[in-house]
Design an enzyme around this catalytic site. Structure first.
Site, short mmCIF file in Angstrom:
data_model
loop_
_atom_site.label_atom_id
_atom_site.label_comp_id
_atom_site.label_asym_id
_atom_site.label_seq_id
_atom_site.Cartn_x
_atom_site.Cartn_y
_atom_site.Cartn_z
N SER A 1 0.90 -1.14 -0.07
CA SER A 1 0.01 -0.06 -0.21
C SER A 1 1.02 1.26 0.12
O SER A 1 1.92 1.11 0.41
CB SER A 1 -0.72 0.16 1.31
OG SER A 1 -1.94 -1.01 1.06
N GLU B 1 -2.36 19.16 -4.62
CA GLU B 1 -3.54 19.32 -5.16
C GLU B 1 -4.46 18.19 -4.48
O GLU B 1 -5.65 17.96 -4.62
CB GLU B 1 -3.58 19.14 -6.53
CG GLU B 1 -2.71 20.03 -7.24
CD GLU B 1 -1.15 19.89 -7.33
OE1 GLU B 1 -0.66 20.90 -7.85
OE2 GLU B 1 -0.74 18.92 -6.70
N SER B 2 -3.91 17.23 -3.38
CA SER B 2 -4.72 16.18 -2.96
C SER B 2 -3.73 14.80 -2.68
O SER B 2 -2.75 14.87 -2.13
CB SER B 2 -6.00 15.79 -3.57
OG SER B 2 -6.64 15.21 -2.34
N HIS C 1 -3.50 0.09 -3.36
CA HIS C 1 -3.40 -1.08 -2.63
C HIS C 1 -3.27 -2.11 -3.59
O HIS C 1 -3.96 -2.31 -4.85
CB HIS C 1 -4.61 -1.18 -1.67
CG HIS C 1 -4.58 -2.22 -0.65
ND1 HIS C 1 -3.47 -2.29 0.31
CD2 HIS C 1 -4.83 -3.67 -0.86
CE1 HIS C 1 -3.55 -3.50 0.98
NE2 HIS C 1 -4.33 -4.14 0.49
N CYS D 1 -7.37 18.72 -7.52
CA CYS D 1 -7.97 20.00 -7.70
C CYS D 1 -6.95 20.83 -8.60
O CYS D 1 -5.92 20.51 -8.78
CB CYS D 1 -8.40 20.39 -6.31
SG CYS D 1 -7.00 20.99 -5.32
#
Length: 141
Positions: A55, A62-63, A68, A83
């Protein structure tokens, strides 16, 4: 305030068991996808599971992008949310090629749509076009 974002939920199938179990390979391909999207990396964490699987998340200005893996199934689940001016769609083929996958299923959700009845809107739910190819059997004698 503008909170508009593009959120891709992607399932990759027929991927290389070797790649899905190698943190460095996964991190490399995810960084290439981030770069292609035009996003900016600010940090990352990856974890290898025992006996198989991994993972990881790359935090973006931007995020984020996260993954996984289930190497024994040739499957990886990816979440790519951005974003601003970047576009996570530009990283899809890079991820597919880098994971040596046969195809993916994609759900594209626009988020933060102010002034609408529902601020999250599913804009696309599809399987990748004509990218199907037989998966090579690894470790064959």
């Amino acid at each position: 305030m503008n909170t508009f974002g593009r959120h891709l939920l992607v399932e990759f199938f027929g991927c290389s068991e070797t790649i899905l179990n190698d943190i460095q390979s996964i991190e490399d391909v995810m960084r290439k996808a981030v770069k292609a999207s035009g996003a900016t990396e600010v940090g990352c964490v990856f974890h290898k599971f025992n006996p198989v699987g991994a993972s990881g998340v790359i935090v973006l200005s931007e995020s984020h992008i996260s993954i996984h893996t289930w190497p024994e199934e040739g499957f990886a689940a990816v979440d790519f949310y951005t974003c601003g001016d970047c576009d996570p769609h530009r990283g899809l083929d890079i991820l597919l090629e880098g994971l040596d996958g046969s195809h993916y299923e994609l759900m594209y959700v626009e988020r933060g749509l102010e002034g609408q009845d529902k601020s999250m809107q599913v804009r696309n739910h599809a399987v990748s076009p004509t990218r199907f190819r037989p998966r090579l059997v690894e470790n064959a004698s």
